[in-house]
Write a protein that holds these residues in place. Structure first.
Motif, short mmCIF file in Angstrom:
data_model
loop_
_atom_site.label_atom_id
_atom_site.label_comp_id
_atom_site.label_asym_id
_atom_site.label_seq_id
_atom_site.Cartn_x
_atom_site.Cartn_y
_atom_site.Cartn_z
N GLY A 115 0.90 -1.23 0.27
CA GLY A 115 -0.08 -0.04 -0.08
C GLY A 115 0.97 1.21 -0.18
N TRP B 170 -1.49 -1.64 -3.83
CA TRP B 170 -2.27 -1.47 -2.69
C TRP B 170 -3.25 -2.67 -2.67
N ASP C 127 -1.75 4.04 -0.12
CA ASP C 127 -3.29 3.94 -0.22
C ASP C 127 -4.15 4.73 0.83
#
Length: 289
Positions: free
Chosen positions: A65, A71, A199
């Motif tokens: 992420g 992610w 993310d």
């Protein structure tokens, strides 16, 4: 400072992850695993790597992420125990049996977990502004900025946004420092705008009174790490790690233990500060071979 970008699969096999591999000139150089904090990535260690790369093989991952790592579609996987499994997969693929570890904030929590799981592999730990007790004030501040918000128009705006969130921790920083900070923590999008290099779903791991990124009651874990030589770095004005916690860590640790405060710096030191280098370099030279 040159490095090879290593791509590998996450421990669960679902994601492609990335790590920087700074290979020392001597192929037999000892390995150091450098693990970043919650919203950072491998670039966070660029200032420190300049001082270490000649003597050590540095493995510097982007946790899932973050940075160049994929992610995760399941945000519940953004937590330290999952990251630790990814780290073990990375080290196994690289054939690294023993290593020292430097962990900033969340990366330090991971370091403690790894040392508890496989103490025979961890030759030494440097914990950067993290310990078994995290102060509520610091947690609340992180919860306030972890959601990245909208894209930024340019690098100047990114530097200004980061300065607003981090100025209390780096009161001596000027415009050039904030721009460098932004370039380590953000990416430029194809349309020229700037985004944080993580993310946004990572924010969910810091939600609520008991965030999943912050395991409860870590003193039992710490008490099991007495055989691991440890250096604790604390920002002198940190709001996450108190001086009292560091003192108690030292009282409970019977093995090699040292601690240093970095004056006029909060959470978390960059680790290229003179006081940090004066502590880290001799500690590693003595403990990591």
């Amino acid at each position: 400072m040159s490095y090879r970008l290593h791509r590998y699969r996450s421990a669960d096999g679902r994601l492609e992850l990335a790590a920087r591999d700074y290979r020392a000139d001597d192929n037999g150089a000892p390995a150091l695993l450098l693990m970043h904090g919650l919203t950072r990535n491998s670039a966070d260690f660029e200032p420190l790597a300049e001082h270490l790369a000649g003597a050590y093989r540095l493995i510097v991952p982007d946790q899932r992420g973050r940075g160049l790592s994929q992610w995760d579609s399941d945000a519940s996987n953004y937590r330290p125990d999952i990251y630790v499994q990814d780290m073990l997969a990375l080290l196994g693929e690289l054939g690294i049996a023993q290593f020292g570890v430097i962990g900033t904030s969340m990366g330090g929590l991971m370091a403690m977990v790894m040392a508890a799981m496989q103490p025979e592999r961890v030759s030494a730990m440097v914990l950067n502004d993290i310990g078994p007790v995290l102060e509520a004030e610091g947690i609340a501040r992180i919860q306030g900025y972890v959601s990245p918000g909208k894209e930024m128009a340019n690098w100047d705006e990114a530097a200004q946004r980061i300065a607003i969130s981090n100025a209390p921790a780096f009161p001596h920083y000027g415009p050039g420092d904030w721009l460098a900070f932004a370039q380590r923590t953000c990416i430029q999008n194809p349309n020229g705008t700037i985004s944080f290099a993580y993310d946004p779903a990572i924010a969910e791991s810091m939600n609520g009174e008991n965030p999943s990124t912050v395991p409860p009651d870590l003193w039992p874990l710490w008490d099991g790490l007495q055989s691991i030589p440890t250096l604790v770095i604390r920002g002198g004005i940190s709001d996450l790690l108190s001086a009292q916690t560091v003192a108690e860590m030292g009282r409970r640790h019977s093995g090699p233990f040292d601690a240093v405060e970095i004056p006029h710096v909060g959470h978390a030191p960059i680790l290229n500060e003179p006081a940090a280098l004066d502590a880290i370099l001799p500690f590693l030279a003595e403990q990591v071979h």
